[in-house]
Design a protein around this motif. Sequence first.
Motif, PDB file in Angstrom:
ATOM      1  N   GLU A 120      -3.461  -8.007  -9.150  1.00 30.30           N
ATOM      2  CA  GLU A 120      -3.992  -7.286 -10.302  1.00 30.30           C
ATOM      3  C   GLU A 120      -3.476  -5.850 -10.315  1.00 30.30           C
ATOM      4  OE1 GLU A 120      -5.461  -6.814 -13.843  1.00 30.30           O
ATOM      5  OE2 GLU A 120      -5.496  -8.734 -12.769  1.00 30.30           O
ATOM      6  N   GLU A 121      -3.361  -5.264  -9.131  1.00 32.40           N
ATOM      7  CA  GLU A 121      -2.817  -3.916  -9.005  1.00 32.40           C
ATOM      8  C   GLU A 121      -1.339  -3.916  -9.376  1.00 32.40           C
ATOM      9  OE1 GLU A 121      -4.377  -0.827  -5.862  1.00 32.40           O
ATOM     10  OE2 GLU A 121      -2.700  -1.931  -5.000  1.00 32.40           O
ATOM     11  N   LYS A 157       0.832  -1.198   0.000  1.00 29.59           N
ATOM     12  CA  LYS A 157       0.000   0.000   0.000  1.00 29.59           C
ATOM     13  C   LYS A 157       0.873   1.257   0.000  1.00 29.59           C
ATOM     14  CE  LYS A 157      -3.830   2.246   2.475  1.00 29.59           C
ATOM     15  NZ  LYS A 157      -3.189   3.570   2.602  1.00 29.59           N
ATOM     16  N   PHE A 170       2.491   1.772  -3.420  1.00 28.77           N
ATOM     17  CA  PHE A 170       1.529   2.301  -4.382  1.00 28.77           C
ATOM     18  C   PHE A 170       1.313   3.792  -4.164  1.00 28.77           C
ATOM     19  CE2 PHE A 170      -2.665   3.430  -5.887  1.00 28.77           C
ATOM     20  CZ  PHE A 170      -2.709   2.847  -7.144  1.00 28.77           C
ATOM     21  N   GLY A 206      -6.903   4.451 -11.750  1.00 32.29           N
ATOM     22  CA  GLY A 206      -7.950   3.560 -12.244  1.00 32.29           C
ATOM     23  C   GLY A 206      -8.946   4.219 -13.153  1.00 32.29           C
ATOM     24  N   ASN A 219      -1.955  -6.774  -3.874  1.00 35.57           N
ATOM     25  CA  ASN A 219      -3.021  -7.060  -4.825  1.00 35.57           C
ATOM     26  C   ASN A 219      -2.368  -7.338  -6.173  1.00 35.57           C
ATOM     27  OD1 ASN A 219      -4.968  -6.641  -6.934  1.00 35.57           O
ATOM     28  ND2 ASN A 219      -6.292  -5.570  -5.479  1.00 35.57           N
ATOM     29  N   SER A 243      -1.035  -4.115 -13.104  1.00 38.76           N
ATOM     30  CA  SER A 243      -1.396  -2.840 -13.711  1.00 38.76           C
ATOM     31  C   SER A 243      -0.237  -1.850 -13.622  1.00 38.76           C
ATOM     32  CB  SER A 243      -2.638  -2.269 -13.027  1.00 38.76           C
ATOM     33  OG  SER A 243      -2.987  -1.017 -13.579  1.00 38.76           O
ATOM     34  N   LEU A 244       0.413  -1.781 -12.443  1.00 44.08           N
ATOM     35  CA  LEU A 244       1.543  -0.865 -12.279  1.00 44.08           C
ATOM     36  C   LEU A 244       2.714  -1.271 -13.167  1.00 44.08           C
ATOM     37  CD1 LEU A 244      -0.054   0.342  -9.895  1.00 44.08           C
ATOM     38  CD2 LEU A 244       2.108   0.498  -8.657  1.00 44.08           C
TER      39      LEU A 244
END
Length: 208
Positions: A169-170, A25, A28, A201, A167, A173-174
Motif C-alpha cells: 500500500e505504501e 524502509k 522510503f 500520510g 508495504n 502511494s509512492l
Amino acid sequence: MPKGSLNSILFTGSSKSKRKVVDWKTRFEIALGTARGLLYLHEECRDHIIHCDVKPESILLDGDLSPNLVDFWLAKLVGRDFSHVPTTTRGTRGYLAPEWISGLPITPKVDVYSFGTTLLEIISGRRNLDLKVQDSSLFYFPPWLATQIQQGNTMNIVEEGVAEEANMEEVRSLCVVALLCIQEDEEVRPSMMQVVQMLEGKMEPQTP
C-alpha cells in the motif's frame, strides 16, 4: 559522503549488495528526506532556490543513508515576488520537465517533475529511460508503471528482492505521488509542500 550517491547504490554493484543496502524502509526514508530538502529550497530558505538538476547523482548519502542534495551549479535563485525564471541552461536528459524542453520559463515545478522521475527510480531500482531492456514497452518506464498501478499489479513495480518485505500500500502511494509529479502540465503537479504531506500520510494522493 561515506555512502556515495544514490545513483551508485541503485544502479551499480552486484544485485546482492544492492538488496542488502537498499531495503524498502531505506528507500522510503531517502525519498522523504529528498522531498523535505527540496521543500526547504523552494519555500523555507531566505532566498528561494530551484535546484534544476534533481537526479540520483545529485543525492549523496551520509553514514546513516540520509540524503543530501548537491550539485547546485544549475540552480536558480527565485525572488519571493515572482515564480517564473527564464533560463537557457539544461538539466539532465530523462529528468527534464516538458516546459524546459519547450524553452518556456521555469518554476519550482521543474524540480517536482525531476523528483517524481527520481522517485520512480527509487521505487523500482531501474532507470526511467532504458533502451537496453528486451521488452520495448519498458524503454520509458512511467507509462508501464501507470498501467501496472491501474491493473493492481503493485508487486511488479518494486525491484526484485525488495518487494517481499515492502508495504504494498505504501509502494502504491509512492507510485501515485511520482505520477502526479511527472504530469505534463506543470499546473497539475503538486508543490513540494504537498508532496511531503502526501509522503508523510497527511494528505491522500489522488491517482491522476
